[in-house]
Write a protein that holds these residues in place. Structure first.
Motif, PDB file in Angstrom:
ATOM      1  N   TYR A 161       0.841  -1.191   0.000  1.00 12.99           N
ATOM      2  CA  TYR A 161       0.000   0.000   0.000  1.00 12.99           C
ATOM      3  C   TYR A 161       0.879   1.245   0.000  1.00 12.99           C
ATOM      4  O   TYR A 161       2.064   1.167   0.325  1.00 12.99           O
ATOM      5  CB  TYR A 161      -0.907   0.043   1.240  1.00 12.99           C
ATOM      6  CG  TYR A 161      -1.804  -1.164   1.363  1.00 12.99           C
ATOM      7  CD1 TYR A 161      -3.034  -1.196   0.719  1.00 12.99           C
ATOM      8  CD2 TYR A 161      -1.413  -2.266   2.114  1.00 12.99           C
ATOM      9  CE1 TYR A 161      -3.857  -2.313   0.823  1.00 12.99           C
ATOM     10  CE2 TYR A 161      -2.228  -3.377   2.218  1.00 12.99           C
ATOM     11  CZ  TYR A 161      -3.453  -3.406   1.574  1.00 12.99           C
ATOM     12  OH  TYR A 161      -4.256  -4.507   1.663  1.00 12.99           O
ATOM     13  N   VAL A 162       0.260   2.385  -0.307  1.00 12.20           N
ATOM     14  CA  VAL A 162       0.921   3.690  -0.222  1.00 12.20           C
ATOM     15  C   VAL A 162       0.061   4.553   0.694  1.00 12.20           C
ATOM     16  O   VAL A 162      -1.167   4.546   0.583  1.00 12.20           O
ATOM     17  CB  VAL A 162       1.050   4.353  -1.614  1.00 12.20           C
ATOM     18  CG1 VAL A 162       1.652   5.747  -1.506  1.00 12.20           C
ATOM     19  CG2 VAL A 162       1.882   3.486  -2.541  1.00 12.20           C
ATOM     20  N   VAL A 163       0.699   5.277   1.597  1.00 19.11           N
ATOM     21  CA  VAL A 163      -0.031   6.133   2.524  1.00 19.11           C
ATOM     22  C   VAL A 163      -0.849   7.161   1.737  1.00 19.11           C
ATOM     23  O   VAL A 163      -0.321   7.870   0.884  1.00 19.11           O
ATOM     24  CB  VAL A 163       0.930   6.858   3.497  1.00 19.11           C
ATOM     25  CG1 VAL A 163       0.186   7.895   4.333  1.00 19.11           C
ATOM     26  CG2 VAL A 163       1.633   5.861   4.400  1.00 19.11           C
ATOM     27  N   ASN A 164      -2.117   7.217   2.043  1.00 20.68           N
ATOM     28  CA  ASN A 164      -3.005   8.202   1.449  1.00 20.68           C
ATOM     29  C   ASN A 164      -2.707   9.561   2.092  1.00 20.68           C
ATOM     30  O   ASN A 164      -2.707   9.673   3.319  1.00 20.68           O
ATOM     31  CB  ASN A 164      -4.453   7.781   1.730  1.00 20.68           C
ATOM     32  CG  ASN A 164      -5.475   8.695   1.138  1.00 20.68           C
ATOM     33  OD1 ASN A 164      -5.265   9.889   0.996  1.00 20.68           O
ATOM     34  ND2 ASN A 164      -6.623   8.139   0.804  1.00 20.68           N
ATOM     35  N   LYS A 221       4.732   8.141   6.971  1.00 20.09           N
ATOM     36  CA  LYS A 221       4.628   9.520   6.490  1.00 20.09           C
ATOM     37  C   LYS A 221       4.026   9.533   5.091  1.00 20.09           C
ATOM     38  O   LYS A 221       3.905   8.490   4.438  1.00 20.09           O
ATOM     39  CB  LYS A 221       6.008  10.164   6.481  1.00 20.09           C
ATOM     40  CG  LYS A 221       6.595  10.280   7.874  1.00 20.09           C
ATOM     41  CD  LYS A 221       7.968  10.893   7.853  1.00 20.09           C
ATOM     42  CE  LYS A 221       8.430  11.031   9.298  1.00 20.09           C
ATOM     43  NZ  LYS A 221       9.788  10.689   9.502  1.00 20.09           N
ATOM     44  N   LYS A 222       3.695  10.715   4.631  1.00 17.48           N
ATOM     45  CA  LYS A 222       3.105  10.900   3.307  1.00 17.48           C
ATOM     46  C   LYS A 222       3.928  10.182   2.236  1.00 17.48           C
ATOM     47  O   LYS A 222       5.156  10.259   2.236  1.00 17.48           O
ATOM     48  CB  LYS A 222       3.015  12.394   2.989  1.00 17.48           C
ATOM     49  CG  LYS A 222       2.375  12.697   1.665  1.00 17.48           C
ATOM     50  CD  LYS A 222       2.336  14.190   1.410  1.00 17.48           C
ATOM     51  CE  LYS A 222       1.836  14.447   0.012  1.00 17.48           C
ATOM     52  NZ  LYS A 222       2.035  15.798  -0.419  1.00 17.48           N
ATOM     53  N   ASP A 223       3.225   9.466   1.381  1.00 19.83           N
ATOM     54  CA  ASP A 223       3.794   8.764   0.229  1.00 19.83           C
ATOM     55  C   ASP A 223       4.639   7.545   0.584  1.00 19.83           C
ATOM     56  O   ASP A 223       5.237   6.944  -0.314  1.00 19.83           O
ATOM     57  CB  ASP A 223       4.607   9.704  -0.668  1.00 19.83           C
ATOM     58  CG  ASP A 223       3.756  10.811  -1.268  1.00 19.83           C
ATOM     59  OD1 ASP A 223       2.559  10.561  -1.560  1.00 19.83           O
ATOM     60  OD2 ASP A 223       4.274  11.928  -1.445  1.00 19.83           O
ATOM     61  N   ASP A 224       4.717   7.162   1.864  1.00 16.75           N
ATOM     62  CA  ASP A 224       5.447   5.933   2.199  1.00 16.75           C
ATOM     63  C   ASP A 224       4.772   4.751   1.509  1.00 16.75           C
ATOM     64  O   ASP A 224       3.548   4.615   1.522  1.00 16.75           O
ATOM     65  CB  ASP A 224       5.451   5.680   3.715  1.00 16.75           C
ATOM     66  CG  ASP A 224       6.532   6.446   4.454  1.00 16.75           C
ATOM     67  OD1 ASP A 224       7.449   6.975   3.800  1.00 16.75           O
ATOM     68  OD2 ASP A 224       6.453   6.510   5.700  1.00 16.75           O
ATOM     69  N   ARG A 225       5.592   3.896   0.918  1.00 13.76           N
ATOM     70  CA  ARG A 225       5.124   2.638   0.318  1.00 13.76           C
ATOM     71  C   ARG A 225       5.489   1.549   1.318  1.00 13.76           C
ATOM     72  O   ARG A 225       6.653   1.408   1.670  1.00 13.76           O
ATOM     73  CB  ARG A 225       5.808   2.408  -1.028  1.00 13.76           C
ATOM     74  CG  ARG A 225       5.355   1.145  -1.753  1.00 13.76           C
ATOM     75  CD  ARG A 225       5.964   1.044  -3.139  1.00 13.76           C
ATOM     76  NE  ARG A 225       5.554   2.140  -4.000  1.00 13.76           N
ATOM     77  CZ  ARG A 225       4.410   2.183  -4.683  1.00 13.76           C
ATOM     78  NH1 ARG A 225       3.564   1.180  -4.600  1.00 13.76           N
ATOM     79  NH2 ARG A 225       4.124   3.220  -5.443  1.00 13.76           N
ATOM     80  N   PHE A 226       4.490   0.818   1.781  1.00 12.49           N
ATOM     81  CA  PHE A 226       4.710  -0.145   2.859  1.00 12.49           C
ATOM     82  C   PHE A 226       3.948  -1.442   2.579  1.00 12.49           C
ATOM     83  O   PHE A 226       3.097  -1.497   1.699  1.00 12.49           O
ATOM     84  CB  PHE A 226       4.268   0.455   4.201  1.00 12.49           C
ATOM     85  CG  PHE A 226       2.807   0.825   4.248  1.00 12.49           C
ATOM     86  CD1 PHE A 226       1.864  -0.047   4.777  1.00 12.49           C
ATOM     87  CD2 PHE A 226       2.371   2.049   3.754  1.00 12.49           C
ATOM     88  CE1 PHE A 226       0.523   0.297   4.804  1.00 12.49           C
ATOM     89  CE2 PHE A 226       1.035   2.394   3.786  1.00 12.49           C
ATOM     90  CZ  PHE A 226       0.106   1.522   4.313  1.00 12.49           C
ATOM     91  N   THR A 227       4.299  -2.476   3.327  1.00 14.32           N
ATOM     92  CA  THR A 227       3.592  -3.748   3.190  1.00 14.32           C
ATOM     93  C   THR A 227       2.837  -4.044   4.480  1.00 14.32           C
ATOM     94  O   THR A 227       3.233  -3.614   5.568  1.00 14.32           O
ATOM     95  CB  THR A 227       4.554  -4.920   2.886  1.00 14.32           C
ATOM     96  OG1 THR A 227       5.538  -4.998   3.913  1.00 14.32           O
ATOM     97  CG2 THR A 227       5.227  -4.756   1.544  1.00 14.32           C
TER      98      THR A 227
END
Length: 138
Positions: free
Chosen positions: A7-10, A69-75
């Motif tokens: 996912y990417v932080v909205n 944080k904004k725009d972080d791409r995480f699992t």
């Protein structure tokens, strides 16, 4: 079996401090968990609800270790565990991971209940999957 989604932080989930508001971490875990429930357990929440079977949460614990944080791409991960006492409940151990580091970890506990009311139960198809699942010890 560990199930993983990315996912990417909205940006709408970022608070005045420039980090993701704590209320949204469980939502990302829920997105992943619902896909796990459908893909791995073969239990379609919407389809089963139409048949009168609701899968519900009975509790969860969550630990925040770092902030997104904004725009972080995480699992987000999801893993199934059986109940130690044999109660009709299932446990989902989940983690949010950013750059190889755990950001948040949680355990969600759920069961199924008839939509018309009644005692908690697990459908046979889920009980079968629990036969090979590890037992939640904590």
């Amino acid at each position: 079996m560990e199930y993983v989604k990315e996912y990417v932080v909205n940006p709408d989930h970022i608070d005045v401090q420039g980090i993701m508001d704590g209320l949204f971490y469980p939502f990302y875990m829920e997105y992943c968990r619902h896909e796990f429930i459908k893909d791995v357990l073969g239990f379609g929440l919407e389809e089963e609800a139409k048949k009168g079977i609701n899968m519900v949460l009975s509790q969860y614990t969550i630990n925040f270790l770092r902030s997104l944080k904004k725009d972080d791409r995480f699992t987000v991960t999801c893993e199934l565990f059986a109940d130690k006492s044999g109660k009709p409940q299932i446990h989902f151990e989940q983690k949010i991971i950013l750059n190889g580091k755990i950001v948040t970890k949680a355990v969600f506990t759920g069961t199924c209940v008839p939509a018309t009311g009644g005692r908690p139960f697990l459908p046979d198809s889920i009980k079968e999957k629990l036969l090979t699942a590890p037992i939640l010890e904590s």
